[in-house]
Design a protein around this motif. Sequence first.
Motif, short mmCIF file in Angstrom:
data_model
loop_
_atom_site.label_atom_id
_atom_site.label_comp_id
_atom_site.label_asym_id
_atom_site.label_seq_id
_atom_site.Cartn_x
_atom_site.Cartn_y
_atom_site.Cartn_z
N LYS A 184 0.76 -1.37 0.05
CA LYS A 184 -0.04 0.15 0.00
C LYS A 184 0.59 1.33 -0.12
CE LYS A 184 -3.80 0.06 2.25
NZ LYS A 184 -4.95 0.11 3.44
N ASN A 185 2.10 1.01 0.36
CA ASN A 185 3.08 2.14 0.48
C ASN A 185 4.06 1.89 -0.73
OD1 ASN A 185 2.19 4.18 2.95
ND2 ASN A 185 1.97 1.90 3.57
N LYS A 186 3.85 1.57 -1.70
CA LYS A 186 4.94 1.22 -2.67
C LYS A 186 5.80 2.41 -3.06
CE LYS A 186 5.38 -0.60 -7.36
NZ LYS A 186 4.69 -0.93 -8.66
N ASP A 187 7.29 2.32 -3.00
CA ASP A 187 7.88 2.94 -3.43
C ASP A 187 8.15 4.06 -2.45
OD1 ASP A 187 8.87 1.50 -5.71
OD2 ASP A 187 7.14 2.57 -6.79
N LYS A 188 7.59 3.99 -1.28
CA LYS A 188 7.90 5.15 -0.05
C LYS A 188 8.79 4.58 0.82
CE LYS A 188 3.13 6.86 -0.86
NZ LYS A 188 1.72 7.22 -0.32
N ALA A 189 9.02 5.37 2.01
CA ALA A 189 9.92 4.83 2.87
C ALA A 189 9.49 3.72 3.86
CB ALA A 189 10.13 6.11 4.02
N THR A 190 8.27 3.69 4.06
CA THR A 190 7.50 2.26 4.46
C THR A 190 7.87 1.24 3.90
OG1 THR A 190 5.81 3.75 5.65
CG2 THR A 190 5.57 1.28 5.68
N ASP A 191 7.70 1.02 2.63
CA ASP A 191 8.10 0.09 1.51
C ASP A 191 9.49 -0.31 1.58
OD1 ASP A 191 7.71 -2.00 -0.24
OD2 ASP A 191 7.86 -0.54 -1.93
N SER A 192 10.28 0.55 1.55
CA SER A 192 11.72 0.51 1.53
C SER A 192 12.41 -0.03 2.77
CB SER A 192 12.53 1.82 1.24
OG SER A 192 12.05 2.42 -0.01
N ARG B 55 3.68 -8.99 -0.46
CA ARG B 55 3.85 -7.74 -1.33
C ARG B 55 3.50 -7.91 -2.67
NH1 ARG B 55 7.49 -4.98 -3.93
NH2 ARG B 55 7.84 -2.69 -3.99
#
Length: 406
Positions: A220-228, A291
């Motif tokens: 849900k947070n793809k390519d964001k800090a959470t995803d990283s 994911r």
Amino acid sequence: MKLDQQDLINEEKVDKIFEELDLMDQTSDSKKGKFDKFKYFFKKRGTNLKEFMGKSPLLSYSIKRVIYAFITLYIAISIIFIMLSAVTTDSAYLSDVNLDKLGIEYGSDDYFRLLNNKKKLYGAYGSVFQQLFIYLRNITPIIPKEIIKNPSIVGTEVVGDKETVWFYLGAFMNKASGGVPGTSVIDAFKKSIPVSFTVGGIAVTLSYLLGVPLGILAAKNKDKATDSAINGFSLVITAIPALVLISLLYKMSIYGFSANGTYSNSGLGTKIWPVIGVMLLIMPLIIVNTRRYVIDEMTSDYTKFAISKGLSSRYVFYVHIFRNASIRLVKTIPEVFIITLFGSSILVERHWSIDGMSKFILNGVSNKDTYVVLGYIFVSASAGVFSSLAGDLLLAIMDPRIKLTK
């Protein structure tokens, strides 16, 4: 008058011959009729089975896959058996025997008589192909076999309680493999499987309870800090060699948290660490798969269509995206559990001295204990085959688009 009597006798003989011929014809017709009935019976059953398989393609596919898997397993077992037999020496069969105590000299007639009797106990007499045939017969459940339980040596003879069983994995050859020489491998497995099942079952359950939400959060947070951050954690754990990871965790639990070094007779503060160790080995895979499945569903055409109709993103995610992603995820649960039970938990059980299944494969290989190694391979591979079938059935139950008859 004499001529007439002779004619009558001849006529009676001829009539008797014809009666016997008629009886033979009737018997032949009866046998032919029975043969036709059997032929019709099997033909009808074959037709019914063919129709059933045609009406149930998924079930038919699953059954065929199980059959092919077991054929492959038997071939693999045969190859491994021949390889292990080539490196197994005669001394391995007498590892538990004190020749001096029995008064038997090495190389004497009594020595070879005792050796042959011990080989018969293990089913290792005859050529290597005869031994292989005996072992394949022993692991085939539809064939009864007579074994000796609780064996002991009297002179040069091996005596014990004879018992007829349907399934037999062989006997221990070396005490260092985890069992008493001569005792049944399957009996030892029955005691250790529940221990591995408990540790592995808890670890798999917690891994899915934590890994699935983390995978969803990353998607849900793809390519964001959470995803990283989540992906980075999974990659780091995966990149560390399993042996190093479990060794570090084991030392940290002892020196950092004052836990005991052994699993048995210890409290929750110790028993939780082996579970965490197994979780670290399998949870990154669950996070990555979750994911990937969720992102696949988020980018699909039906999701874009549902959003274009004005449906809320929350409704689309939980009713469509997560539902379809979870179907693919549920299918993997049986396979992950079996891999954990017979694979990932080996290092964990070794470090915490857990009385599970791992000791058999590790000690069996190091001590060249043929039947322990083969038994472990057969049990783990068979469990893997049935877990795959269970995954197919779960898929049919969870996914309304898939039926056993379609």
